[in-house]
Scaffold this active site. Structure first.
Site, PDB file in Angstrom:
ATOM      1  N   ASP A 156     -38.557 -42.506 -13.116  1.00  0.00           N
ATOM      2  CA  ASP A 156     -37.561 -42.796 -14.147  1.00  0.00           C
ATOM      3  C   ASP A 156     -36.564 -41.653 -14.313  1.00  0.00           C
ATOM      4  OD1 ASP A 156     -38.786 -45.197 -14.499  1.00  0.00           O
ATOM      5  OD2 ASP A 156     -39.573 -44.783 -16.493  1.00  0.00           O
ATOM      6  N   HIS A 186     -37.792 -48.740 -11.615  1.00  0.00           N
ATOM      7  CA  HIS A 186     -37.502 -49.990 -12.315  1.00  0.00           C
ATOM      8  C   HIS A 186     -36.369 -50.745 -11.641  1.00  0.00           C
ATOM      9  CE1 HIS A 186     -39.938 -49.368 -16.004  1.00  0.00           C
ATOM     10  NE2 HIS A 186     -39.711 -48.088 -15.768  1.00  0.00           N
ATOM     11  N   HIS A 200     -44.871 -39.825 -13.761  1.00  0.00           N
ATOM     12  CA  HIS A 200     -44.988 -39.357 -15.140  1.00  0.00           C
ATOM     13  C   HIS A 200     -46.057 -40.166 -15.862  1.00  0.00           C
ATOM     14  CE1 HIS A 200     -42.043 -42.633 -15.267  1.00  0.00           C
ATOM     15  NE2 HIS A 200     -42.154 -42.710 -16.587  1.00  0.00           N
ATOM     16  N   HIS A 207     -36.504 -37.400 -18.662  1.00  0.00           N
ATOM     17  CA  HIS A 207     -37.158 -38.610 -19.167  1.00  0.00           C
ATOM     18  C   HIS A 207     -38.453 -38.222 -19.880  1.00  0.00           C
ATOM     19  CE1 HIS A 207     -38.236 -42.803 -19.417  1.00  0.00           C
ATOM     20  NE2 HIS A 207     -39.366 -42.591 -18.766  1.00  0.00           N
TER      21      HIS A 207
END
Length: 287
Positions: free
Chosen positions: A134, A173, A54, A110
């Site tokens: 994400d 993450h 993204h 997201h």
């Protein structure tokens, strides 16, 4: 297929995927390009493509510099806002890098243009890999910032959770510890959550990544994959209770109860979640 896990920035991951026969390499979310080029050189591979999940800066900020360092680099993604994009991908599109197949899976929530990538090799003993950015993380999911809770739910429950259970999950993450702490509030009696949390705490102490997980594991402890639609009951039919009937059929957390615990349902526990998790709690009636 070999995957190099590369921690960058504060808590991000970028990845280098290597086709071991042709020595071709594909980067996923190239946030720190010089480090990526150094690792590719050390591995003796040719970096040909950057896949971007993204457009957010911590996932796409290195694309332009990487393209400068690697002339002819293909920068691919679904969102036109991705920097240095050379071609826009569509949901369901398949790519091939040597023996590595890539299926592009649009997973909005997201961001509206979030794309996850499912990779596998035919006739290989290695499990497939999902690069989920994400959308899906270990024991959690990303904030839904542009899409809706329903979109995020569909991305997780319909698109990603139906992949093969042995799929390795490489997320964007390192949020595993806080995700599991939240999962424990939602399901205080889930032994899988408790065991994974103890494991993650040890990994955190040793400063070792917690990725990858597997999809089969995620289905045991990730609260955002452990939801089910509410079946309409007579009391919820139109005309009986308008205030709650609007939620009929919407995804909500299962009401697990703990005989040895407080007796509170997961919904009650989730209602006290932090603002960070409140934003990403995608189940209607959760927070």
């Amino acid at each position: 297929m070999k995957v190099k896990v590369i921690p960058v920035l504060e808590d991000n991951y970028m990845y280098l995927v290597i086709e071991e026969r042709t020595r071709e390499a594909v980067a996923v979310d190239a946030a720190v390009p010089k480090r990526l080029v150094e690792i590719a050189s050390r591995e003796g591979v040719t970096l040909t493509t950057a896949l971007t999940t993204h457009h957010h800066w911590d996932h796409a900020r290195g694309n332009a510099e990487l393209a400068r360092l690697q002339p002819g680099l293909a920068v691919l993604g679904a969102d036109p806002r991705i920097g240095a994009l050379t071609r826009r991908l569509a949901h369901g599109e398949e790519l091939l890098f040597g023996a590595i197949h890539v299926r592009c899976l649009l997973t909005p929530g997201h961001t509206t243009g979030h794309m996850s990538y499912f990779l596998w090799e035919d006739d290989s003993p290695d499990p497939p890999a999902l690069f989920s950015g994400d959308a899906l993380s270990v024991a959690g999911c990303g904030w839904y910032l542009e899409g809706s809770a329903q979109q995020m739910y569909q991305s997780l429950a319909a698109t990603l959770s139906n992949l093969p259970p042995q799929t390795k999950v490489f997320c964007g993450h390192e949020h595993t510890l806080s995700n599991l702490e939240f999962a424990q509030k939602v399901e205080p009696c889930n032994d899988h959550v408790r065991a994974k949390l103890a494991w993650a705490q040890k990994r955190d102490e040793d400063d070792v990544p917690t990725v990858p997980s597997t999809l089969s594991e995620e289905l045991l402890y990730n609260p955002f994959l452990r939801v089910q639609p509410v079946t309409p009951q007579p009391a919820l039919l139109p005309g009986r209770s308008p205030s709650v009937s609007s939620q009929a059929g919407q995804p909500r957390p299962r009401s697990w109860r703990c005989s040895a615990g407080s007796g509170q349902t997961s919904s009650a526990l989730a209602s006290r979640c932090s603002p960070r998790h409140r934003l990403s709690w995608l189940c209607s009636g959760g927070c």
